[in-house]
Design a protein around this motif. Sequence first.
Motif: not given
Length: 499
Positions: A215-217, A245-247, A256-257, A293-294
């Motif tokens: 789901x992350x590009x 990994x943290x991202x 997410x991107x 991200x957040x």
Amino acid sequence: MENAPIMMHSIDQEGRILQVSRFWASKLGYTPEEMVGHQSSDFLTDASRKKAIEDILPQFYKTGSVYNVEYDFVRKDGTEIPVLLSASASLDENGKFVRSLAIIFDNSAAKRSAAALIQSQRTDAIGQLVGGVAHDFNNLLTVIQGNLEFLRSDPDSSERMSFIDDALRATSRGSSLTQQLLAYGRRSHLMPKQIDLNRAVREMDSMMRRVIPASISIQTVEGGGLWTVNVDRHQLDTAILNIVNNACDAMPNSGGKLTIETCNVRISEAYVTERYEDIVPGRYVMLAISDNGHGMGKTIMGKVFEPFYTTKAVGKGSGLGLSMVFGFLKQSKGSVRIYSEVGVGTTFKLYFPAVSGSDQPSTLDQIQEEITGYVKSAKILVVEDEPDVRNVIVRQLSELGLGVAQAASGDEAFAMLAEGYRPEVMLTDIVMPGALQGPELAREARKMIDGLKVIFISGYPKEAAIHGNGVSADDIQFVKPVSKNTLLKGVTELLNKDV
């Protein structure tokens, strides 16, 4: 004073005890009469005595007061008691020191509580470390296992080389992770090479796409005309993977991107001065990794590089990843900056000093071209107690057409040498079963073979490498696992010294 249930004493301008409360004297196992007239420092440990004479007392005689000084006193029975000492001085009309009054507090309970707290924190940290390491290794094993399964189900696939390369890169990162853990708290031994950051990012691209959620590009923006940098490639890959990994953890499950960008930057002296930056002015290549991200608030941003700090659930992160990134950049004479905004995302910017030239690793064909007829006729003894490891090393050396013999221990190798076997190079593990370990074997072997060349291979970081009797300055020391090209290049380098 003598009868007060308080730990007190008084000293003169020479440091001699003038008076002491019976309570304090009894606490040390003495009577007041046994202490009066002695230097107060006579009742301190060596370290505390040095501290008192060189630092505290000169300050005390000058200012007339000291507060909460930590000392360790020695009781009459030889046991120690940690204390906090505060004192003030009485001065005459000319301001000359006359005498003092010191109040002492037993610090034993506080020391025990602090030690218990440290132990508790250490236990928690180890728990986080174990969970985080298991998480990171499971990611690597997933990559290795998945690619091997692809190969087994379709060995003739057009992507077979890609599967193999990804599995090998995961193996290298696993090796790097173990070395970082062993080196934690010490100085990590870096093996920098001149590389192109654009190429390094491209080589990691397929790996990252298999590790991060679908789901992350990922978008990669390569800077043009990128300068060369001198960095440890394994550590670089691990640093990128830690940040990625943290991202991924910071981005929502819905998607997410991730953006990875490289570019050349020049940092001026004015920029450093104006912003109080701890980086040397000059040319740098920047590697930026951003997510949407957040994000993080200032409190968390101020702690992300602290060892063992993590906001992840137990077993989801060791809290070592970003602290290792920070240490790696510092050792590489670079710097790392973090920019984040809650609800918007986070960017890590890694700055590597730019250099010129290149130093690409030798290929197997290039190594074989360097081999002379003498080298090809050389004999090598491989001493390694792990059969699987020994078989791999023997197979790698055999590719050069070298005469390879093997032994499962230092004792077995010594027996072969005693019977007349004479290798030009001995490749040995450092720690093995039996009486003869790597260094002792090398020492005994050199008594029988003049000019013997030795390669030591250890499972520990190079800063813990062996020295002393049996080890020559010309010997080579590798850390497991060793790539085939690195191993063959080391052997060739040693053998060609005599050509």
